[in-house]
Design a protein around this motif. Structure first.
Motif, PDB file in Angstrom:
ATOM      1  N   LEU A   2      21.483  24.067  25.021  1.00 22.23           N
ATOM      2  CA  LEU A   2      20.809  22.776  25.082  1.00 22.23           C
ATOM      3  C   LEU A   2      19.388  22.946  25.605  1.00 22.23           C
ATOM      4  O   LEU A   2      19.158  23.675  26.572  1.00 22.23           O
ATOM      5  N   LEU A   3      18.447  22.281  24.975  1.00 21.43           N
ATOM      6  CA  LEU A   3      17.054  22.373  25.400  1.00 21.43           C
ATOM      7  C   LEU A   3      16.804  21.547  26.649  1.00 21.43           C
ATOM      8  O   LEU A   3      16.176  22.004  27.593  1.00 21.43           O
ATOM      9  N   PHE A   4      17.299  20.334  26.677  1.00 25.16           N
ATOM     10  CA  PHE A   4      17.056  19.425  27.796  1.00 25.16           C
ATOM     11  C   PHE A   4      18.308  19.350  28.669  1.00 25.16           C
ATOM     12  O   PHE A   4      19.115  18.441  28.541  1.00 25.16           O
ATOM     13  N   GLU A   5      18.480  20.337  29.550  1.00 21.69           N
ATOM     14  CA  GLU A   5      19.635  20.362  30.437  1.00 21.69           C
ATOM     15  C   GLU A   5      19.449  19.429  31.624  1.00 21.69           C
ATOM     16  O   GLU A   5      20.403  19.035  32.267  1.00 21.69           O
ATOM     17  N   LEU A  49      10.321  10.289  26.706  1.00 22.96           N
ATOM     18  CA  LEU A  49      10.307  10.834  25.340  1.00 22.96           C
ATOM     19  C   LEU A  49      11.015   9.899  24.366  1.00 22.96           C
ATOM     20  O   LEU A  49      10.549   9.674  23.256  1.00 22.96           O
ATOM     21  N   SER A  50      12.130   9.373  24.802  1.00 23.36           N
ATOM     22  CA  SER A  50      12.892   8.451  23.970  1.00 23.36           C
ATOM     23  C   SER A  50      12.059   7.217  23.632  1.00 23.36           C
ATOM     24  O   SER A  50      12.057   6.746  22.493  1.00 23.36           O
ATOM     25  N   ASP A  51      11.345   6.712  24.606  1.00 20.05           N
ATOM     26  CA  ASP A  51      10.492   5.548  24.398  1.00 20.05           C
ATOM     27  C   ASP A  51       9.328   5.870  23.465  1.00 20.05           C
ATOM     28  O   ASP A  51       9.034   5.109  22.544  1.00 20.05           O
ATOM     29  N   ILE A  55      13.394   7.515  19.563  1.00 18.07           N
ATOM     30  CA  ILE A  55      14.614   8.232  19.207  1.00 18.07           C
ATOM     31  C   ILE A  55      15.626   7.940  20.304  1.00 18.07           C
ATOM     32  O   ILE A  55      15.279   7.992  21.487  1.00 18.07           O
ATOM     33  N   PRO A  56      16.864   7.627  19.957  1.00 15.99           N
ATOM     34  CA  PRO A  56      17.868   7.353  20.988  1.00 15.99           C
ATOM     35  C   PRO A  56      18.000   8.517  21.980  1.00 15.99           C
ATOM     36  O   PRO A  56      17.924   9.692  21.604  1.00 15.99           O
ATOM     37  N   LEU A  57      18.187   8.188  23.234  1.00 14.63           N
ATOM     38  CA  LEU A  57      18.260   9.163  24.315  1.00 14.63           C
ATOM     39  C   LEU A  57      19.360  10.195  24.086  1.00 14.63           C
ATOM     40  O   LEU A  57      19.193  11.370  24.387  1.00 14.63           O
ATOM     41  N   LYS A  58      20.450   9.781  23.491  1.00 12.73           N
ATOM     42  CA  LYS A  58      21.574  10.706  23.281  1.00 12.73           C
ATOM     43  C   LYS A  58      21.197  11.860  22.362  1.00 12.73           C
ATOM     44  O   LYS A  58      21.717  12.955  22.495  1.00 12.73           O
ATOM     45  N   HIS A  59      20.253  11.651  21.447  1.00  9.78           N
ATOM     46  CA  HIS A  59      19.823  12.730  20.555  1.00  9.78           C
ATOM     47  C   HIS A  59      19.048  13.805  21.317  1.00  9.78           C
ATOM     48  O   HIS A  59      19.147  14.990  20.995  1.00  9.78           O
ATOM     49  N   LYS A  61      19.561  14.525  24.482  1.00  9.68           N
ATOM     50  CA  LYS A  61      20.546  15.222  25.306  1.00  9.68           C
ATOM     51  C   LYS A  61      21.379  16.206  24.502  1.00  9.68           C
ATOM     52  O   LYS A  61      21.926  17.147  25.051  1.00  9.68           O
ATOM     53  N   GLU A  62      21.469  16.011  23.183  1.00 10.31           N
ATOM     54  CA  GLU A  62      22.254  16.884  22.322  1.00 10.31           C
ATOM     55  C   GLU A  62      21.407  17.931  21.602  1.00 10.31           C
ATOM     56  O   GLU A  62      21.937  18.767  20.887  1.00 10.31           O
ATOM     57  N   PHE A  63      20.081  17.899  21.782  1.00 12.07           N
ATOM     58  CA  PHE A  63      19.180  18.796  21.073  1.00 12.07           C
ATOM     59  C   PHE A  63      19.412  20.240  21.527  1.00 12.07           C
ATOM     60  O   PHE A  63      19.369  20.551  22.710  1.00 12.07           O
ATOM     61  N   LYS A  64      19.642  21.128  20.569  1.00 10.12           N
ATOM     62  CA  LYS A  64      19.922  22.535  20.874  1.00 10.12           C
ATOM     63  C   LYS A  64      18.837  23.434  20.306  1.00 10.12           C
ATOM     64  O   LYS A  64      18.232  23.138  19.272  1.00 10.12           O
ATOM     65  N   THR A  65      18.629  24.555  20.992  1.00  5.89           N
ATOM     66  CA  THR A  65      17.702  25.571  20.496  1.00  5.89           C
ATOM     67  C   THR A  65      18.501  26.633  19.764  1.00  5.89           C
ATOM     68  O   THR A  65      19.705  26.743  19.933  1.00  5.89           O
TER      69      THR A  65
END
Length: 67
Positions: A2-5, A49-51, A55-59, A61-65
């Motif tokens: 996950l990018l944003f841990e 970032l979401s604002d 983009i919904p905040l959950k996306h 939190k799920e963003f992976k590298t």
């Protein structure tokens, strides 16, 4: 991985998310802070970032590298 841990976003994480150089990411970091009404010394968080990107905040939190 996950990018944003964490909820705090660094310029390095932003550069990976935007697929740009870290210097360019620092520029966008300042632009986003200004957009959400924070001072240039403030910390950028996922909610900002979401604002900014609408983009919904959950996306975030799920963003992976791919490392």
């Amino acid at each position: 991985m996950l990018l944003f841990e964490n909820t705090i976003v660094t310029a390095h994480q932003l550069s990976i998310f935007l697929n740009c150089h870290e210097k360019t990411a620092r520029k966008y970091y300042r632009i986003i802070l200004k957009h959400v009404g924070k001072s240039s010394k403030a910390l950028l968080v996922l909610e900002d970032l979401s604002d900014y990107y609408e983009i919904p905040l959950k996306h975030f939190k799920e963003f992976k590298t791919h490392k």
